[in-house]
Design a protein around this motif. Sequence first.
Motif, mmCIF file in Angstrom:
data_model
loop_
_atom_site.group_PDB
_atom_site.id
_atom_site.type_symbol
_atom_site.label_atom_id
_atom_site.label_comp_id
_atom_site.label_asym_id
_atom_site.label_seq_id
_atom_site.Cartn_x
_atom_site.Cartn_y
_atom_site.Cartn_z
ATOM 1 N N UNK A 180 35.884 33.081 42.628
ATOM 2 C CA UNK A 180 34.906 32.797 43.684
ATOM 3 C C UNK A 180 33.646 33.821 43.559
ATOM 4 N N UNK A 181 32.399 33.666 44.161
ATOM 5 C CA UNK A 181 31.374 34.372 44.188
ATOM 6 C C UNK A 181 31.195 35.109 42.894
ATOM 7 N N UNK A 182 30.759 36.408 42.679
ATOM 8 C CA UNK A 182 30.444 37.027 41.456
ATOM 9 C C UNK A 182 31.621 37.463 40.775
ATOM 10 N N UNK A 183 32.770 37.368 40.868
ATOM 11 C CA UNK A 183 33.844 37.708 40.212
ATOM 12 C C UNK A 183 33.882 37.535 39.059
ATOM 13 N N UNK A 184 33.476 36.560 38.439
ATOM 14 C CA UNK A 184 33.309 36.252 36.995
ATOM 15 C C UNK A 184 32.738 37.367 36.106
ATOM 16 N N UNK B 55 37.891 35.374 27.694
ATOM 17 C CA UNK B 55 37.182 34.730 26.434
ATOM 18 C C UNK B 55 37.651 35.394 25.180
ATOM 19 N N UNK B 56 38.378 36.681 25.402
ATOM 20 C CA UNK B 56 38.793 37.411 24.256
ATOM 21 C C UNK B 56 40.259 37.180 23.757
ATOM 22 N N UNK B 57 40.943 36.508 24.787
ATOM 23 C CA UNK B 57 42.455 36.600 24.600
ATOM 24 C C UNK B 57 42.825 35.592 23.464
ATOM 25 N N UNK B 58 43.561 35.976 22.588
ATOM 26 C CA UNK B 58 44.427 35.277 21.403
ATOM 27 C C UNK B 58 45.453 34.289 21.669
ATOM 28 N N UNK B 59 45.832 33.490 20.713
ATOM 29 C CA UNK B 59 46.945 32.562 21.057
ATOM 30 C C UNK B 59 48.189 33.206 21.169
ATOM 31 N N UNK B 60 49.052 32.656 21.872
ATOM 32 C CA UNK B 60 50.503 33.310 22.053
ATOM 33 C C UNK B 60 51.226 33.011 20.883
ATOM 34 N N UNK B 61 52.312 33.709 20.658
ATOM 35 C CA UNK B 61 53.086 33.527 19.475
ATOM 36 C C UNK B 61 54.225 32.209 19.751
ATOM 37 N N UNK B 62 54.578 32.002 21.086
ATOM 38 C CA UNK B 62 55.247 30.872 21.326
ATOM 39 C C UNK B 62 54.687 30.265 22.819
ATOM 40 N N UNK B 63 55.292 29.095 22.895
ATOM 41 C CA UNK B 63 54.881 28.380 24.122
ATOM 42 C C UNK B 63 53.448 28.161 23.967
ATOM 43 N N UNK B 64 52.589 27.910 25.332
ATOM 44 C CA UNK B 64 51.351 27.567 25.472
ATOM 45 C C UNK B 64 50.620 28.343 26.405
ATOM 46 N N UNK B 65 49.245 28.403 26.197
ATOM 47 C CA UNK B 65 48.378 29.275 27.037
ATOM 48 C C UNK B 65 47.127 28.491 27.489
ATOM 49 N N UNK B 66 47.043 28.213 28.641
ATOM 50 C CA UNK B 66 45.852 27.643 29.201
ATOM 51 C C UNK B 66 44.905 28.388 30.074
ATOM 52 N N UNK B 67 43.515 28.474 29.609
ATOM 53 C CA UNK B 67 42.816 29.167 30.237
ATOM 54 C C UNK B 67 41.594 28.374 30.927
ATOM 55 N N UNK B 68 41.210 28.736 32.106
ATOM 56 C CA UNK B 68 40.043 28.557 32.846
ATOM 57 C C UNK B 68 39.349 29.745 33.187
ATOM 58 N N UNK B 69 38.211 30.140 32.256
ATOM 59 C CA UNK B 69 37.696 31.376 32.445
ATOM 60 C C UNK B 69 36.804 31.475 33.607
ATOM 61 N N UNK B 70 36.228 30.369 34.258
ATOM 62 C CA UNK B 70 35.333 30.219 35.310
ATOM 63 C C UNK B 70 35.807 29.162 36.418
ATOM 64 N N UNK B 71 36.147 29.330 37.528
ATOM 65 C CA UNK B 71 36.432 28.246 38.409
ATOM 66 C C UNK B 71 34.989 28.120 39.168
ATOM 67 N N UNK B 72 34.727 29.095 39.800
ATOM 68 C CA UNK B 72 33.305 28.650 40.400
ATOM 69 C C UNK B 72 32.485 30.061 40.673
ATOM 70 N N UNK B 73 31.309 30.146 40.504
ATOM 71 C CA UNK B 73 30.528 31.020 40.748
ATOM 72 C C UNK B 73 29.612 31.016 41.812
ATOM 73 N N UNK B 74 29.932 30.127 42.868
ATOM 74 C CA UNK B 74 29.199 29.943 44.141
ATOM 75 C C UNK B 74 29.438 30.824 45.374
ATOM 76 N N UNK B 75 29.370 30.225 46.592
ATOM 77 C CA UNK B 75 29.942 31.078 47.718
ATOM 78 C C UNK B 75 31.075 31.543 47.673
#
Length: 277
Positions: free
Chosen positions: A103-107, A115-135
């Motif tokens: 939320x807000x300007x936390x991005x 953005x800079x994170x690399x793949x994990x050695x095991x399992x899965x990693x899902x990334x949502x780098x920005x949810x919302x940049x509004x109010x």
Amino acid sequence: MNTDRIENSCGIEKSEAIENSGGIEKSEAIENSKATKSSETIKSSETIKSSETIENSKGKESSRDSFFSNHECTEMRSDSYPDARMKIYGHERPVRLFVAGLHGDEWKDTTGLLKGIKPPKTGSLALIPLVDCGKYISTLNPDYYPETGKKIIRAIEELKPEIYIELHSYSGENLEKLAGKHRLELIGVPAYSILKEGVLLGSVSPWVRRKYFPKEALCLSFELRKGSMESRKFAARMLEVLKEIQSRDEFIEYMKKEYPAQAKKAMEDYLRFYGEI
């Protein structure tokens, strides 16, 4: 839930397979088509989706597999502009879901870390780098996740992550509000623990914790000090640890070893608030 309904309000990038699904050439099929087909019908065959894609759209493939394939192996932009595209590394469990810029300007302080994170050695990693940049709307508000954070809920429902991490940022004048000893009495949720370099550690909103996760899941919220490079670097190191963590219990053991005082406080607060670990 069909992944076609996932909203791309901040620009979630569709997978390459989806982008190219409208232009599949089937020259062999055209050559062998019956003479009774008009040229217009033959031309339209170029836009026919492959049978695999059609099966996916009808839900014959599991929604989880479809969700992975629609977001896997996409590249995130390297510039500083907010980027909402989801990226998924891997296809196995445990599944870790990291989200930033809620939320807000936390991005400005958090999106770049994902953005800079690399793949994990095991399992899965899902990334949502920005949810919302509004109010700015607090995640403690029960309306936040069904509205502003609906892409988070959809990802949780599809992926069912064992590990869920939110990255937030705060201004110095709000430190007491977040980490003060009276936060539970004043706001209704336990205070954050102060880790290092201004980074705070706590649980995520009880609204999403209680409704979408079993008790054995690991759900953490990190608060970074706004504009602090030291906070960002330390948070990045914590994310490197968390992307390899296999379970909640493994992280608890890590914290007991590295940050015993903070681990003790966090567990006491959690027990007091949720009643069990």
